[in-house]
Scaffold this motif. Sequence first.
Motif, mmCIF file in Angstrom:
data_model
loop_
_atom_site.group_PDB
_atom_site.id
_atom_site.type_symbol
_atom_site.label_atom_id
_atom_site.label_comp_id
_atom_site.label_asym_id
_atom_site.label_seq_id
_atom_site.Cartn_x
_atom_site.Cartn_y
_atom_site.Cartn_z
ATOM 1 N N ARG A 69 -0.794 12.730 -23.378
ATOM 2 C CA ARG A 69 -2.116 13.335 -24.047
ATOM 3 C C ARG A 69 -3.165 13.185 -22.917
ATOM 4 O O ARG A 69 -3.418 12.101 -22.410
ATOM 5 N N ALA A 70 -3.998 14.369 -22.724
ATOM 6 C CA ALA A 70 -5.117 14.107 -22.007
ATOM 7 C C ALA A 70 -6.082 13.084 -22.679
ATOM 8 O O ALA A 70 -6.374 13.482 -23.667
ATOM 9 N N PHE A 71 -6.779 12.384 -21.873
ATOM 10 C CA PHE A 71 -7.420 11.409 -22.364
ATOM 11 C C PHE A 71 -8.943 11.437 -21.843
ATOM 12 O O PHE A 71 -10.024 11.368 -22.726
ATOM 13 N N GLU A 72 -9.231 11.776 -20.400
ATOM 14 C CA GLU A 72 -10.333 11.728 -20.165
ATOM 15 C C GLU A 72 -10.499 12.578 -18.604
ATOM 16 O O GLU A 72 -9.133 12.536 -18.105
ATOM 17 N N LYS A 73 -11.361 12.971 -18.260
ATOM 18 C CA LYS A 73 -11.349 13.936 -16.997
ATOM 19 C C LYS A 73 -11.092 13.107 -15.776
ATOM 20 O O LYS A 73 -11.223 11.840 -15.626
ATOM 21 N N GLY A 74 -10.305 13.737 -14.809
ATOM 22 C CA GLY A 74 -9.605 12.954 -13.580
ATOM 23 C C GLY A 74 -8.386 13.422 -13.346
ATOM 24 O O GLY A 74 -7.876 14.593 -14.061
ATOM 25 N N ASP A 75 -7.810 13.037 -12.543
ATOM 26 C CA ASP A 75 -6.227 13.323 -12.178
ATOM 27 C C ASP A 75 -5.525 12.044 -12.355
ATOM 28 O O ASP A 75 -5.827 11.048 -12.336
ATOM 29 N N SER A 76 -4.138 12.577 -12.605
ATOM 30 C CA SER A 76 -3.135 11.592 -13.115
ATOM 31 C C SER A 76 -1.867 12.223 -12.499
ATOM 32 O O SER A 76 -1.698 13.276 -12.358
ATOM 33 N N LEU A 77 -0.939 11.154 -11.942
ATOM 34 C CA LEU A 77 0.226 11.667 -11.621
ATOM 35 C C LEU A 77 1.432 10.925 -12.300
ATOM 36 O O LEU A 77 1.176 9.790 -12.477
ATOM 37 N N VAL A 78 2.383 11.942 -12.833
ATOM 38 C CA VAL A 78 3.377 11.466 -13.583
ATOM 39 C C VAL A 78 4.687 11.568 -12.740
ATOM 40 O O VAL A 78 4.980 12.796 -12.105
ATOM 41 N N ARG A 79 5.299 10.610 -12.721
ATOM 42 C CA ARG A 79 6.633 10.615 -11.894
ATOM 43 C C ARG A 79 7.741 10.072 -12.663
ATOM 44 O O ARG A 79 7.837 9.048 -13.109
ATOM 45 N N LEU A 80 8.566 10.667 -12.912
ATOM 46 C CA LEU A 80 10.009 10.461 -13.752
ATOM 47 C C LEU A 80 11.168 10.594 -12.727
ATOM 48 O O LEU A 80 11.168 11.216 -11.898
ATOM 49 N N VAL A 81 12.352 9.608 -12.844
ATOM 50 C CA VAL A 81 13.571 9.561 -12.301
ATOM 51 C C VAL A 81 14.533 9.564 -13.132
ATOM 52 O O VAL A 81 14.712 9.139 -14.191
ATOM 53 N N TYR A 82 15.667 10.192 -12.283
ATOM 54 C CA TYR A 82 16.920 10.538 -13.057
ATOM 55 C C TYR A 82 17.743 9.508 -12.424
ATOM 56 O O TYR A 82 18.379 9.969 -11.147
ATOM 57 N N ALA A 83 18.319 8.666 -12.935
ATOM 58 C CA ALA A 83 19.084 7.436 -12.101
ATOM 59 C C ALA A 83 19.827 6.684 -13.086
ATOM 60 O O ALA A 83 19.701 6.612 -14.198
ATOM 61 N N ASP A 111 20.789 1.741 -7.198
ATOM 62 C CA ASP A 111 19.688 2.056 -6.115
ATOM 63 C C ASP A 111 20.019 3.037 -5.258
ATOM 64 O O ASP A 111 19.108 3.280 -4.487
ATOM 65 N N ALA A 112 20.640 4.040 -5.598
ATOM 66 C CA ALA A 112 21.235 4.989 -4.679
ATOM 67 C C ALA A 112 20.010 6.209 -4.326
ATOM 68 O O ALA A 112 19.397 6.447 -5.141
ATOM 69 N N ALA A 113 19.930 6.470 -3.318
ATOM 70 C CA ALA A 113 18.930 7.464 -2.703
ATOM 71 C C ALA A 113 19.333 8.798 -3.217
ATOM 72 O O ALA A 113 18.402 9.678 -3.268
ATOM 73 N N ASP A 114 20.410 9.070 -3.823
ATOM 74 C CA ASP A 114 20.619 10.404 -4.452
ATOM 75 C C ASP A 114 20.162 10.772 -6.027
ATOM 76 O O ASP A 114 20.364 11.900 -6.498
ATOM 77 N N GLN A 115 19.045 9.893 -6.333
ATOM 78 C CA GLN A 115 18.780 10.027 -7.511
ATOM 79 C C GLN A 115 17.757 11.092 -7.679
ATOM 80 O O GLN A 115 17.132 11.530 -6.617
ATOM 81 N N ASP A 116 17.389 11.785 -8.624
ATOM 82 C CA ASP A 116 16.836 13.058 -8.736
ATOM 83 C C ASP A 116 15.371 12.757 -9.351
ATOM 84 O O ASP A 116 15.031 11.702 -9.894
ATOM 85 N N SER A 117 14.226 13.422 -9.168
ATOM 86 C CA SER A 117 12.815 12.848 -9.527
ATOM 87 C C SER A 117 12.141 14.172 -10.092
ATOM 88 O O SER A 117 12.412 15.263 -9.673
ATOM 89 N N PHE A 118 11.108 14.049 -10.713
ATOM 90 C CA PHE A 118 10.205 15.051 -11.309
ATOM 91 C C PHE A 118 8.813 14.516 -11.058
ATOM 92 O O PHE A 118 8.243 13.397 -11.632
ATOM 93 N N MET A 119 7.922 15.311 -10.557
ATOM 94 C CA MET A 119 6.460 14.784 -10.450
ATOM 95 C C MET A 119 5.609 15.894 -10.842
ATOM 96 O O MET A 119 5.810 17.135 -10.467
ATOM 97 N N VAL A 120 4.652 15.838 -11.512
ATOM 98 C CA VAL A 120 3.520 16.549 -11.690
ATOM 99 C C VAL A 120 2.189 15.932 -11.614
ATOM 100 O O VAL A 120 1.881 14.700 -12.159
ATOM 101 N N THR A 121 1.205 16.674 -11.100
ATOM 102 C CA THR A 121 -0.250 16.128 -11.042
ATOM 103 C C THR A 121 -0.802 16.693 -12.359
ATOM 104 O O THR A 121 -0.859 17.984 -12.195
ATOM 105 N N VAL A 122 -1.685 16.265 -13.051
ATOM 106 C CA VAL A 122 -2.224 16.738 -14.413
ATOM 107 C C VAL A 122 -3.698 16.089 -13.982
ATOM 108 O O VAL A 122 -4.285 15.096 -13.745
ATOM 109 N N LYS A 123 -4.376 17.419 -14.071
ATOM 110 C CA LYS A 123 -5.972 17.258 -13.784
ATOM 111 C C LYS A 123 -6.670 17.684 -15.188
ATOM 112 O O LYS A 123 -6.461 18.725 -15.815
ATOM 113 N N VAL A 124 -7.428 16.561 -15.875
ATOM 114 C CA VAL A 124 -8.199 16.892 -16.896
ATOM 115 C C VAL A 124 -9.421 17.429 -16.602
ATOM 116 O O VAL A 124 -10.162 16.760 -15.853
#
Length: 122
Positions: free
Chosen positions: A89-103, A108-121
Motif C-alpha cells: 500500500r502506498a503510504f507517503e510521497k517518495g520512492d521505494s524499491l521492491v525486490r522479490l526472489v524465487y529460490a 544459495d545458487a545464482a540461478d534464482q529468479d528475481s523481480f524488481m519494481v520501483t514505486v514512486k508515490v
Amino acid sequence: KFLAIVVLLITLAHSFPTVFHLDMRANNTKIDVHDNDKILIELEGNPTTGYKWSNFALEGNSILQDGEPTYEKDAPHHGKGGLFTFYYRAFEKGDSLVRLVYARHWDDAADQDSFMVTVKVV
C-alpha cells in the motif's frame, strides 16, 4: 452549482484507492501511484519444486507491505504451479524499491529468479 458538483466528483474519485496488478511484465520498471493506492504483485511459481517467491528487500518508506503473501494453485492436481501474490500500500510521497526472489530457502545458487519494481508515490 455545476462547479461544486465537478469538484465533489473529482474529490470522490481521488478518495478511492486504485489497485495496480503487476506481474512479470512489470519486472525492472518504475510505476507512479498515489497515497493509499494498492499494489498487488502476482508471480507464477511452483512450490512443489522447493522454489517459492519471497520478499528479499523493501527499500524506502513510501510503501508498506499490506498483509502476508498468498499462494493459490492453478489446478487441484499436486505438482502444478500457481500464483504467489504480494500486497503493498502506498503510504507517503517518495520512492521505494521492491525486490522479490524465487529460490529454494536452502540453496544459495545464482540461478534464482528475481523481480524488481520501483514505486514512486506522487
